[in-house]
Every structure is written in C-alpha cells, then in structure tokens.
Design a protein around this motif. Structure first.
Motif, PDB file in Angstrom:
ATOM      1  N   MET A 204     -86.718  10.354 -37.184  1.00 61.91           N
ATOM      2  CA  MET A 204     -87.823   9.724 -36.478  1.00 61.91           C
ATOM      3  C   MET A 204     -87.956  10.368 -35.101  1.00 61.91           C
ATOM      4  O   MET A 204     -87.030  10.949 -34.574  1.00 61.91           O
ATOM      5  CB  MET A 204     -87.567   8.218 -36.315  1.00 61.91           C
ATOM      6  N   SER A 205     -89.134  10.199 -34.521  1.00 62.38           N
ATOM      7  CA  SER A 205     -89.364  10.760 -33.193  1.00 62.38           C
ATOM      8  C   SER A 205     -90.173   9.764 -32.373  1.00 62.38           C
ATOM      9  O   SER A 205     -90.632   8.736 -32.879  1.00 62.38           O
ATOM     10  CB  SER A 205     -90.084  12.102 -33.295  1.00 62.38           C
ATOM     11  N   LEU A 206     -90.341  10.094 -31.119  1.00 61.70           N
ATOM     12  CA  LEU A 206     -91.068   9.228 -30.195  1.00 61.70           C
ATOM     13  C   LEU A 206     -92.489   9.010 -30.689  1.00 61.70           C
ATOM     14  O   LEU A 206     -93.150   9.950 -31.130  1.00 61.70           O
ATOM     15  CB  LEU A 206     -91.070   9.861 -28.796  1.00 61.70           C
ATOM     16  N   ASP A 207     -92.962   7.786 -30.579  1.00 62.53           N
ATOM     17  CA  ASP A 207     -94.330   7.437 -30.959  1.00 62.53           C
ATOM     18  C   ASP A 207     -95.295   8.405 -30.268  1.00 62.53           C
ATOM     19  O   ASP A 207     -95.227   8.584 -29.048  1.00 62.53           O
ATOM     20  CB  ASP A 207     -94.605   6.004 -30.518  1.00 62.53           C
ATOM     21  N   PRO A 208     -96.173   9.048 -31.009  1.00 59.93           N
ATOM     22  CA  PRO A 208     -97.096  10.023 -30.416  1.00 59.93           C
ATOM     23  C   PRO A 208     -97.967   9.445 -29.301  1.00 59.93           C
ATOM     24  O   PRO A 208     -98.334  10.166 -28.369  1.00 59.93           O
ATOM     25  CB  PRO A 208     -97.955  10.484 -31.598  1.00 59.93           C
ATOM     26  N   LYS A 209     -98.291   8.167 -29.366  1.00 62.70           N
ATOM     27  CA  LYS A 209     -99.094   7.544 -28.305  1.00 62.70           C
ATOM     28  C   LYS A 209     -98.316   7.496 -26.991  1.00 62.70           C
ATOM     29  O   LYS A 209     -98.877   7.693 -25.924  1.00 62.70           O
ATOM     30  CB  LYS A 209     -99.527   6.132 -28.712  1.00 62.70           C
ATOM     31  N   ILE A 210     -97.015   7.236 -27.084  1.00 62.67           N
ATOM     32  CA  ILE A 210     -96.167   7.240 -25.886  1.00 62.67           C
ATOM     33  C   ILE A 210     -95.972   8.670 -25.406  1.00 62.67           C
ATOM     34  O   ILE A 210     -96.118   8.966 -24.217  1.00 62.67           O
ATOM     35  CB  ILE A 210     -94.813   6.562 -26.164  1.00 62.67           C
TER      36      ILE A 210
ATOM     37  N   ALA B 216     -84.484  11.119 -25.932  1.00 63.28           N
ATOM     38  CA  ALA B 216     -83.718  10.097 -25.207  1.00 63.28           C
ATOM     39  C   ALA B 216     -84.520   8.805 -25.088  1.00 63.28           C
ATOM     40  O   ALA B 216     -83.978   7.709 -25.266  1.00 63.28           O
ATOM     41  CB  ALA B 216     -83.315  10.607 -23.828  1.00 63.28           C
ATOM     42  N   LEU B 217     -85.808   8.929 -24.803  1.00 67.62           N
ATOM     43  CA  LEU B 217     -86.654   7.744 -24.713  1.00 67.62           C
ATOM     44  C   LEU B 217     -86.770   7.077 -26.082  1.00 67.62           C
ATOM     45  O   LEU B 217     -86.658   5.848 -26.193  1.00 67.62           O
ATOM     46  CB  LEU B 217     -88.033   8.106 -24.159  1.00 67.62           C
ATOM     47  N   HIS B 218     -86.951   7.863 -27.119  1.00 71.30           N
ATOM     48  CA  HIS B 218     -87.013   7.311 -28.475  1.00 71.30           C
ATOM     49  C   HIS B 218     -85.723   6.549 -28.808  1.00 71.30           C
ATOM     50  O   HIS B 218     -85.770   5.419 -29.306  1.00 71.30           O
ATOM     51  CB  HIS B 218     -87.243   8.434 -29.491  1.00 71.30           C
ATOM     52  N   ARG B 219     -84.580   7.153 -28.521  1.00 76.24           N
ATOM     53  CA  ARG B 219     -83.295   6.499 -28.806  1.00 76.24           C
ATOM     54  C   ARG B 219     -83.134   5.215 -28.004  1.00 76.24           C
ATOM     55  O   ARG B 219     -82.623   4.212 -28.520  1.00 76.24           O
ATOM     56  CB  ARG B 219     -82.136   7.449 -28.510  1.00 76.24           C
ATOM     57  N   THR B 220     -83.569   5.240 -26.750  1.00 69.44           N
ATOM     58  CA  THR B 220     -83.496   4.043 -25.913  1.00 69.44           C
ATOM     59  C   THR B 220     -84.330   2.918 -26.514  1.00 69.44           C
ATOM     60  O   THR B 220     -83.886   1.764 -26.596  1.00 69.44           O
ATOM     61  CB  THR B 220     -83.970   4.367 -24.483  1.00 69.44           C
ATOM     62  N   LEU B 221     -85.534   3.254 -26.943  1.00 70.39           N
ATOM     63  CA  LEU B 221     -86.448   2.248 -27.496  1.00 70.39           C
ATOM     64  C   LEU B 221     -86.000   1.721 -28.857  1.00 70.39           C
ATOM     65  O   LEU B 221     -86.338   0.595 -29.221  1.00 70.39           O
ATOM     66  CB  LEU B 221     -87.856   2.837 -27.613  1.00 70.39           C
TER      67      LEU B 221
END
Length: 115
Positions: A1-7, A41-46
């Motif tokens: 998975m990866s960071l939401d594209p909108k974010i 890192a942001l994705h993992r945090t969320l």
C-alpha cells in the motif's frame, strides 16, 4: 500500500522528497520535536498509529520508540494550509528527545534582547 494520492498531491516536499513533521503532545500542546517524513513514513504513521519518520542521517525509517521505548502514540495528523508541514499530535511516553529531555527544545533556550 502507499500514501493516499489525494494526500500525496497536497504535499510540498523539499528536493529530498521530505516534509518537516512537528510532534506535539496532544493534550497539553507541548511541542516535542521536529523530524522529517517522506510519503511512506506518513503512510505508515497514518496506518499504524505509531509515529514513523525518515532519518536523514541513517537514511532509513525510524519508528519513534522502537529502540528507546519512548513511543509516540498518534492521536491525529494534520497538514498545514500550504501542505509543506505535517503536525503529528501524539501521546508521548517518556522523553521525546534523543538526549533524554522531555522535548528537543528544553535544553537550549535563547535570550531575547529587545532594542
């Protein structure tokens, strides 16, 4: 998975692909530290509820507390109005600073000289 594209589309990264992340104690507003995050890192945090940063010196992910025991439990995450800074509101266990101080801003207060 990866960071939401909108974010991801809202983030304004430096040339290294990083954004500054301010860690703040969620219930007192105390500023604990500044670190850096990339998209992962942001994705993992969320998605884990644990504050995860990118270590510029070690060039690796760093989950706060994995080695020190001073865990940051994430309560909320917000982007500033420009998308160039992340605010991570956490419940900090123990010291936030690698020196053992409660915050990274405890030890070196500067004198204000007016006029």
């Amino acid at each position: 998975m990866s960071l939401d594209p909108k974010i991801a589309a809202r983030l304004k990264r430096n040339p290294e692909g990083l954004v500054p992340a301010i860690a703040q104690q969620y219930d007192t507003g105390e500023v604990l530290m500044l670190a850096w995050m990339n998209d992962e890192a942001l994705h993992r945090t969320l998605t884990t509820g644990r504050a995860t940063y990118w270590s510029r010196s070690r060039q690796e992910f760093w989950v706060k507390g994995d080695t020190s025991g001073h865990v940051q439990h994430v309560k909320s995450v917000a982007l500033d109005c420009d998308g160039d800074t992340v605010l991570v509101r956490v419940d900090q266990e123990g010291a936030a600073c690698h020196t053992g101080d409660r915050t990274c801003f405890d030890a070196d207060r500067l004198e204000i000289v007016l006029g």
